[in-house]
Design a protein around this motif. Structure first.
Motif, mmCIF file in Angstrom:
data_model
loop_
_atom_site.group_PDB
_atom_site.id
_atom_site.type_symbol
_atom_site.label_atom_id
_atom_site.label_comp_id
_atom_site.label_asym_id
_atom_site.label_seq_id
_atom_site.Cartn_x
_atom_site.Cartn_y
_atom_site.Cartn_z
ATOM 1 N N GLN A 17 0.779 -1.221 0.119
ATOM 2 C CA GLN A 17 -0.134 -0.001 0.189
ATOM 3 C C GLN A 17 0.822 1.161 -0.109
ATOM 4 O O GLN A 17 0.470 2.176 -0.748
ATOM 5 N N ALA B 240 2.487 1.826 -3.532
ATOM 6 C CA ALA B 240 1.168 1.975 -4.558
ATOM 7 C C ALA B 240 1.402 3.646 -4.866
ATOM 8 O O ALA B 240 1.581 4.270 -4.193
ATOM 9 N N VAL B 241 1.145 3.863 -6.311
ATOM 10 C CA VAL B 241 1.406 5.010 -6.847
ATOM 11 C C VAL B 241 -0.003 5.431 -7.667
ATOM 12 O O VAL B 241 -0.543 4.472 -7.913
ATOM 13 N N ASP B 242 -0.336 6.565 -7.590
ATOM 14 C CA ASP B 242 -1.367 7.016 -8.542
ATOM 15 C C ASP B 242 -0.871 7.697 -9.846
ATOM 16 O O ASP B 242 0.518 8.038 -9.890
ATOM 17 N N ARG B 243 -1.689 8.302 -10.791
ATOM 18 C CA ARG B 243 -1.179 8.872 -11.913
ATOM 19 C C ARG B 243 -0.351 10.031 -11.633
ATOM 20 O O ARG B 243 0.733 10.328 -12.299
ATOM 21 N N GLN C 277 1.317 11.032 -9.191
ATOM 22 C CA GLN C 277 2.606 10.716 -8.470
ATOM 23 C C GLN C 277 3.497 10.283 -9.679
ATOM 24 O O GLN C 277 4.698 10.724 -9.726
ATOM 25 N N CYS C 278 3.078 9.432 -10.829
ATOM 26 C CA CYS C 278 3.843 8.887 -11.997
ATOM 27 C C CYS C 278 4.264 10.161 -12.615
ATOM 28 O O CYS C 278 5.331 10.263 -12.961
ATOM 29 N N CYS D 294 4.822 3.008 -14.951
ATOM 30 C CA CYS D 294 4.087 3.326 -13.721
ATOM 31 C C CYS D 294 2.845 3.811 -13.954
ATOM 32 O O CYS D 294 1.938 3.274 -12.946
ATOM 33 N N LEU D 295 2.267 4.266 -14.904
ATOM 34 C CA LEU D 295 0.847 4.562 -15.167
ATOM 35 C C LEU D 295 0.174 3.376 -15.441
ATOM 36 O O LEU D 295 -1.089 3.018 -15.059
ATOM 37 N N ALA E 18 -0.385 1.954 -12.137
ATOM 38 C CA ALA E 18 -1.349 3.109 -11.434
ATOM 39 C C ALA E 18 -2.788 2.736 -11.803
ATOM 40 O O ALA E 18 -3.954 2.896 -10.807
ATOM 41 N N ASP E 19 -3.077 2.280 -13.133
ATOM 42 C CA ASP E 19 -4.265 2.001 -13.529
ATOM 43 C C ASP E 19 -4.727 0.521 -13.369
ATOM 44 O O ASP E 19 -6.025 0.147 -13.782
#
Length: 302
Positions: free
Chosen positions: A40, A43-46, A48-49, A126-127, A130-131
């Motif tokens: 957790q 984990a990254v979101d868009r 952050q990428c 990375c994206l 994130a997706d």
């Protein structure tokens, strides 16, 4: 000599063994919990990428600059290619991986993006994470002219015309029926099968054609019917030719992937051929004189 227990271990021994056996289980649970917390945390979101890799519109690549494709156009390109979960999509010059990610996220396909710029390739992966589609998407750093994408069922492009033309011989050698979609740019005299122009941009679709040029002899499968010949000429997916004893010009000739449709008039009535090419043969259904029969077409040496 130790004392033996003829009736098996005592209750105290069993409980002790259970306690000792419980420690690895408790430890495993603790490790799993720790891994979950770590996952957790990683984990990254868009956002952050994009903050981590900071792409810039117009930044240079090997042969092109990076310009993002709009979401609407990406969706339209994938719909033109009729992408399904059974497809493997290769996006050549993937940039931030948008097309490959959308193919997996919105159409259920597997996808590979090939991008020369290593920073953009890392951003794309990375994206994808994130997706939540990293299990079906790989954005790899590489040269599109040195990458083997022969197993793709769909190829997407946003390159320049000269690069499309360099790729054209490779695309034409792919399995007949492979769909190729290009954003903005054409392939010289290989005319697209479909064009889509809107305010979001232009997109073009090609379906890789089988090679059908040559002289063909069609014979009925069960021997009950007339033999006839067809001579076909071909320029990409455009075909023409003559058929029958008198060499009548084909009134209809269509090629889509490995599917062939021909119509010619003989003895005052039309003959219709609907077939599928495999190697040097065409398995066909032929309708003539009010009957529909199975035929086999075989090509003479070219």
């Amino acid at each position: 000599m130790p004392l033996l227990h003829p009736q098996g271990p005592t209750r105290e021994t069993t409980l002790a063994n259970r306690r000792r056996g419980a420690r690895p289980a408790l430890l495993s649970c603790a490790l799993l919990a720790a891994f979950a917390v770590a996952a957790q945390a990683c984990a990254v979101d868009r956002a952050q990428c994009e903050d981590r890799y900071r792409p810039q519109t117009g930044q240079a690549g090997k042969d092109v600059v990076w310009v993002p494709t709009s979401d609407a156009l990406v969706n339209r390109m994938l719909k033109m290619a009729a992408v399904t979960p059974q497809d493997l999509v290769y996006d050549l010059g993937a940039g931030d991986g948008k097309i490959a990610i959308a193919a997996a996220r919105d159409f259920g396909a597997r996808a590979v993006g090939v991008e020369y710029n290593p920073v953009l390739a890392r951003l794309g992966q990375c994206l994808a994470e994130a997706d939540g589609v990293a299990d079906r998407v790989r954005i790899q750093q590489g040269d599109i002219f040195e990458t083997d994408f022969s197993d793709a069922t769909v190829v997407t492009l946003y390159l320049l015309p000269n690069l499309n033309l360099r790729l054209r011989p490779t695309l034409l050698q792919m399995k007949p029926g492979t769909r190729v979609v290009s954003h903005s740019f054409l392939m010289d005299d290989w005319e697209p099968d479909e064009r889509s122009m809107t305010e979001d941009g232009n997109a073009y679709l090609w379906i890789v054609p089988a090679s059908v040029a040559g002289d063909w002899s069609f014979r009925p499968r069960n021997g009950d019917g007339r033999i006839f010949s067809v001579r076909l000429e071909q320029k990409f997916q455009e075909i023409s030719g003559v058929a029958g004893e008198r060499g009548r010009t084909l009134t209809e000739a269509q090629l889509e992937g490995d599917r062939v449709r021909l119509v010619f008039a003989e003895s005052g009535s039309p003959t219709r051929v609907d077939g599928r090419l495999t190697g040097e043969r065409i398995e066909a259904r032929v309708t003539r004189d009010g009957q529909t029969l199975d035929y086999l077409g075989e090509r003479s040496e070219r």
